[in-house]
Design a protein around this motif. Structure first.
Motif, PDB file in Angstrom:
ATOM      1  N   ILE A  60       0.928  -1.231   0.234  1.00 36.06           N
ATOM      2  CA  ILE A  60      -0.031   0.030   0.029  1.00 36.06           C
ATOM      3  C   ILE A  60       0.836   1.142   0.232  1.00 36.06           C
ATOM      4  N   ARG A  61       1.842   1.251   0.644  1.00 38.88           N
ATOM      5  CA  ARG A  61       2.913   2.515   0.946  1.00 38.88           C
ATOM      6  C   ARG A  61       3.699   2.727  -0.181  1.00 38.88           C
ATOM      7  N   ASP A  62       4.073   1.478  -1.132  1.00 37.69           N
ATOM      8  CA  ASP A  62       4.569   1.864  -2.547  1.00 37.69           C
ATOM      9  C   ASP A  62       3.651   2.204  -3.422  1.00 37.69           C
ATOM     10  N   LYS A  63       2.446   1.936  -3.367  1.00 34.76           N
ATOM     11  CA  LYS A  63       1.329   2.362  -4.332  1.00 34.76           C
ATOM     12  C   LYS A  63       1.091   3.940  -3.946  1.00 34.76           C
ATOM     13  N   PHE A  64       0.856   4.160  -2.820  1.00 36.06           N
ATOM     14  CA  PHE A  64       0.542   5.552  -2.758  1.00 36.06           C
ATOM     15  C   PHE A  64       1.647   6.545  -2.717  1.00 36.06           C
ATOM     16  N   LEU A  65       2.901   5.945  -2.506  1.00 34.43           N
ATOM     17  CA  LEU A  65       3.972   7.043  -2.556  1.00 34.43           C
ATOM     18  C   LEU A  65       4.218   7.431  -4.199  1.00 34.43           C
ATOM     19  N   LYS A  66       4.198   6.251  -5.133  1.00 36.05           N
ATOM     20  CA  LYS A  66       4.179   6.569  -6.332  1.00 36.05           C
ATOM     21  C   LYS A  66       3.063   7.150  -6.876  1.00 36.05           C
ATOM     22  N   LEU A  67       1.915   7.126  -6.300  1.00 35.68           N
ATOM     23  CA  LEU A  67       0.694   8.108  -6.678  1.00 35.68           C
ATOM     24  C   LEU A  67       0.843   9.384  -6.512  1.00 35.68           C
TER      25      LEU A  67
END
Length: 183
Positions: free
Chosen positions: A5-12
Motif C-alpha cells: 500500500i505504501r509503495d502504491k501511494f508514494l508513487k501515486l
C-alpha cells in the motif's frame, strides 16, 4: 501488506502531486483555525514537507491566532521524536533522514494539536506513514499524559479503502484534505 500500500501511494502522490491554490490553502487553514479555536490550542506541531507531502508550512504560516506557537518535530536519540519551537527566520538543520528541523536547543514541548504527514489514510482515520513509527510512538506516548489532537494532512487522492492497523498504530482524531475534514 502495508509495504504494498505504501509503495502504491508514494508513487501515486509523486504522480498526482499539485501545489495548493489559494482556495485549497484557505480550506486547510480555515479548518485548522476552527479546531484550534474550539480547543483553545496555543501550541501547534506540524511537519516540514518531504516527498510531495502537502506543504503545511505555508498553510500554518497563514493562520492568524494570537499567541499560537509553532513547533516542528526533531528526531532524537533512540528513534524518539520531540517537538521544538520553530522561529520563522531561524535556519533549519538537516537530520539523518535528510529532513529539515529546527535547532535542537530550541524550547521542547508537547503540542496540543499535531498535524501529521501520511502516505495513505482511510475513512476510519487510520494512517499509513513511512514505516518508521515516529508519529505512532510519539502519539501513543503523549496521549497517556494528556489529551492531544491529531490531524492527518493529505491530498484527497491518498484515501485508501482500508489501512491495515496493528496494536501499536495510533488512529488519528481527524483527517484533513483539500476537499474535506473527516472527524
Amino acid at each position: 501488506m502495508k509495504k504494498k500500500i505504501r509503495d502504491k501511494f508514494l508513487k501515486l502522490r509523486e504522480k498526482k502531486y499539485f501545489d495548493l491554490d489559494k482556495k485549497n490553502q484557505s480550506f486547510f487553514s480555515n479548518q485548522i483555525t476552527k479546531i484550534c479555536k474550539n480547543h483553545k490550542v496555543k501550541k501547534i506541531g506540524f511537519y516540514y514537507p518531504i516527498n510531495y507531502e502537502v506543504d503545511i508550512v505555508s498553510i500554518v504560516s497563514k493562520i492568524k491566532i494570537k499567541n499560537l506557537k509553532p513547533f516542528l518535530p526533531v528526531v532524537e536519540k533512540n528513534n524518539k521524536m520531540s517537538f521544538r519551537e520553530w522561529k520563522t527566520l531561524e535556519p533549519f538543520y538537516v537530520n539523518r533522514f535528510g529532513i529539515l528541523e529546527p535547532n535542537k536547543k530550541n524550547k521542547k514541548t508537547k503540542p496540543q494539536l499535531i498535524l501529521t504527514p501520511l502516505v495513505a489514510f482511510d475513512q476510519n482515520k487510520n494512517r499509513l506513514g513511512y514505516g518508521r513509527g515516529f508519529y505512532d510512538r510519539f502519539l501513543n506516548q503523549v496521549s497517556k499524559q494528556k489529551n492531544i489532537i491529531s490531524i492527518g494532512i493529505a491530498f484527497s487522492f491518498q484515501e485508501a479503502k482500508k489501512i491495515p492497523s496493528q496494536k501499536h498504530d495510533k488512529k488519528l482524531d481527524y483527517i484533513l484534505t483539500e476537499k474535506k475534514l473527516i472527524s
